[in-house]
Design a protein around this motif. Sequence first.
Motif, PDB file in Angstrom:
ATOM      1  N   ILE A  71       0.837  -1.205   0.000  1.00 28.99           N
ATOM      2  CA  ILE A  71       0.000   0.000   0.000  1.00 28.99           C
ATOM      3  C   ILE A  71       0.869   1.251   0.000  1.00 28.99           C
ATOM      4  N   ILE A  72       1.901   1.254   0.813  1.00 25.69           N
ATOM      5  CA  ILE A  72       2.815   2.398   0.830  1.00 25.69           C
ATOM      6  C   ILE A  72       3.464   2.582  -0.536  1.00 25.69           C
ATOM      7  N   SER A  73       3.850   1.463  -1.168  1.00 19.69           N
ATOM      8  CA  SER A  73       4.442   1.539  -2.509  1.00 19.69           C
ATOM      9  C   SER A  73       3.444   2.093  -3.520  1.00 19.69           C
ATOM     10  N   ALA A  74       2.167   1.712  -3.385  1.00 18.20           N
ATOM     11  CA  ALA A  74       1.146   2.217  -4.306  1.00 18.20           C
ATOM     12  C   ALA A  74       0.986   3.724  -4.165  1.00 18.20           C
ATOM     13  N   TYR A  75       0.976   4.217  -2.932  1.00 18.64           N
ATOM     14  CA  TYR A  75       0.884   5.659  -2.720  1.00 18.64           C
ATOM     15  C   TYR A  75       2.104   6.385  -3.284  1.00 18.64           C
ATOM     16  N   VAL A  76       3.287   5.805  -3.082  1.00 21.30           N
ATOM     17  CA  VAL A  76       4.521   6.439  -3.572  1.00 21.30           C
ATOM     18  C   VAL A  76       4.511   6.526  -5.091  1.00 21.30           C
ATOM     19  N   ILE A  77       4.144   5.430  -5.754  1.00 16.27           N
ATOM     20  CA  ILE A  77       4.116   5.439  -7.223  1.00 16.27           C
ATOM     21  C   ILE A  77       3.064   6.417  -7.732  1.00 16.27           C
ATOM     22  N   VAL A 237      -8.356   6.846 -12.550  1.00 17.40           N
ATOM     23  CA  VAL A 237      -8.331   5.392 -12.388  1.00 17.40           C
ATOM     24  C   VAL A 237      -8.620   4.661 -13.691  1.00 17.40           C
ATOM     25  N   ALA A 238      -9.585   5.157 -14.487  1.00 18.21           N
ATOM     26  CA  ALA A 238     -10.008   4.419 -15.674  1.00 18.21           C
ATOM     27  C   ALA A 238      -8.877   4.300 -16.690  1.00 18.21           C
ATOM     28  N   THR A 239      -8.165   5.402 -16.922  1.00 16.40           N
ATOM     29  CA  THR A 239      -7.069   5.366 -17.897  1.00 16.40           C
ATOM     30  C   THR A 239      -5.963   4.420 -17.444  1.00 16.40           C
ATOM     31  N   ALA A 240      -5.569   4.515 -16.174  1.00 16.33           N
ATOM     32  CA  ALA A 240      -4.490   3.667 -15.662  1.00 16.33           C
ATOM     33  C   ALA A 240      -4.890   2.199 -15.687  1.00 16.33           C
ATOM     34  N   TYR A 241      -6.123   1.897 -15.298  1.00 14.15           N
ATOM     35  CA  TYR A 241      -6.563   0.498 -15.261  1.00 14.15           C
ATOM     36  C   TYR A 241      -6.667  -0.083 -16.663  1.00 14.15           C
ATOM     37  N   ALA A 242      -7.196   0.697 -17.605  1.00 15.15           N
ATOM     38  CA  ALA A 242      -7.327   0.205 -18.979  1.00 15.15           C
ATOM     39  C   ALA A 242      -5.976   0.074 -19.659  1.00 15.15           C
ATOM     40  N   LEU A 243      -5.017   0.909 -19.279  1.00 15.33           N
ATOM     41  CA  LEU A 243      -3.719   0.900 -19.944  1.00 15.33           C
ATOM     42  C   LEU A 243      -2.778  -0.144 -19.354  1.00 15.33           C
ATOM     43  N   THR A 244      -2.652  -0.173 -18.036  1.00 14.69           N
ATOM     44  CA  THR A 244      -1.648  -1.034 -17.397  1.00 14.69           C
ATOM     45  C   THR A 244      -2.233  -2.238 -16.685  1.00 14.69           C
ATOM     46  N   THR A 252      -5.050   3.955  -7.045  1.00 10.16           N
ATOM     47  CA  THR A 252      -6.406   3.880  -7.591  1.00 10.16           C
ATOM     48  C   THR A 252      -6.740   2.461  -8.051  1.00 10.16           C
ATOM     49  N   ILE A 253      -5.771   1.770  -8.663  1.00 14.59           N
ATOM     50  CA  ILE A 253      -6.005   0.393  -9.084  1.00 14.59           C
ATOM     51  C   ILE A 253      -6.128  -0.521  -7.866  1.00 14.59           C
ATOM     52  N   LEU A 254      -5.309  -0.294  -6.845  1.00 11.40           N
ATOM     53  CA  LEU A 254      -5.410  -1.079  -5.617  1.00 11.40           C
ATOM     54  C   LEU A 254      -6.755  -0.856  -4.936  1.00 11.40           C
ATOM     55  N   LEU A 255      -7.225   0.375  -4.928  1.00  7.90           N
ATOM     56  CA  LEU A 255      -8.538   0.676  -4.366  1.00  7.90           C
ATOM     57  C   LEU A 255      -9.638  -0.024  -5.160  1.00  7.90           C
ATOM     58  N   TYR A 256      -9.533  -0.011  -6.472  1.00  6.50           N
ATOM     59  CA  TYR A 256     -10.516  -0.673  -7.331  1.00  6.50           C
ATOM     60  C   TYR A 256     -10.572  -2.166  -7.015  1.00  6.50           C
TER      61      TYR A 256
END
Length: 300
Positions: A71-77, A237-244, A252-256
Amino acid sequence: MAQDVQVAPKSGAASPQLSQKTWAWIGVTPFFIFALMFLILPTLDLMIGAFQDGDGNFTLQNLLNLNQPSIISAYVISLKVSIASALTGAVFGFLLAYAAVLGGLPQWIRPTLMTFSGVASNFAGLPLAFAFIATLGRVGLVTVLLRDWIGFDLYRDAGFNLLSFWGLTLTYLYFQIPLMVLIIAPALDGLKREWREASEILGASRWQYWRHVAFPILWPSILGTTLLLFANSFGAVATAYALTGSSLNIVTILLYAQIRGDVLHDQGLGYALAMGMILITGLSNGAYIWLRQRSEKWLR
């Protein structure tokens, strides 16, 4: 008699003004209802859920669970992507706006740029991700043309990867730069010609004018818009999730994943993640509003 004549118009004039204000509130009622239903109430529900367990009892465990390496890594990225796209978008957006507003270009350039910026700033989600995959993906148009025409493989020779940190940042710039153009252009319009003429009369050079007059006046607008770009990128979130997909661990992806209910399903932890995002974006937007008000004092 004279006093009666003076008092009567005052009482008669107050009634239409009061009536006008009352009817004006009716016009903005749909906005407040929309904000209450789709912004305020969902935000309150998320913040309450962050302090509840599965049975609805008060707990702080959801917030304590945020102290995990993933989670910390997700926030940092997410913070890195947001900062990179905000700063890059602010620089290039400011240069584009300056060229269109004060650069002496043909008159048709500005309305064309503003029209495109209005469309591009709202072009996100799945269509934007597909557009970049079709353009800069491993078999995208630009990638294939570079490889076939000049023998340059974008992925092998340059080490580029669209499904990476810089690939996502580049994708975000498609709507970050136009948003900067739309917001900073009115601030550039607010620079009075008298300030430039006065600095020239006093013997100031072009660089001295921008350093001592223009930039200090525009700085609150530039910094505030950069914070707005940061919040805009951090909440995407939508762009990042659809792309990566899940190849890039951003918050945002972790939250999803937590809310939707896959193997990582923990609704309370999802609420806590959302509350952290709300705090970060709320501080950014609050600072933007404060800086915007400061800049408007000079640009009126």
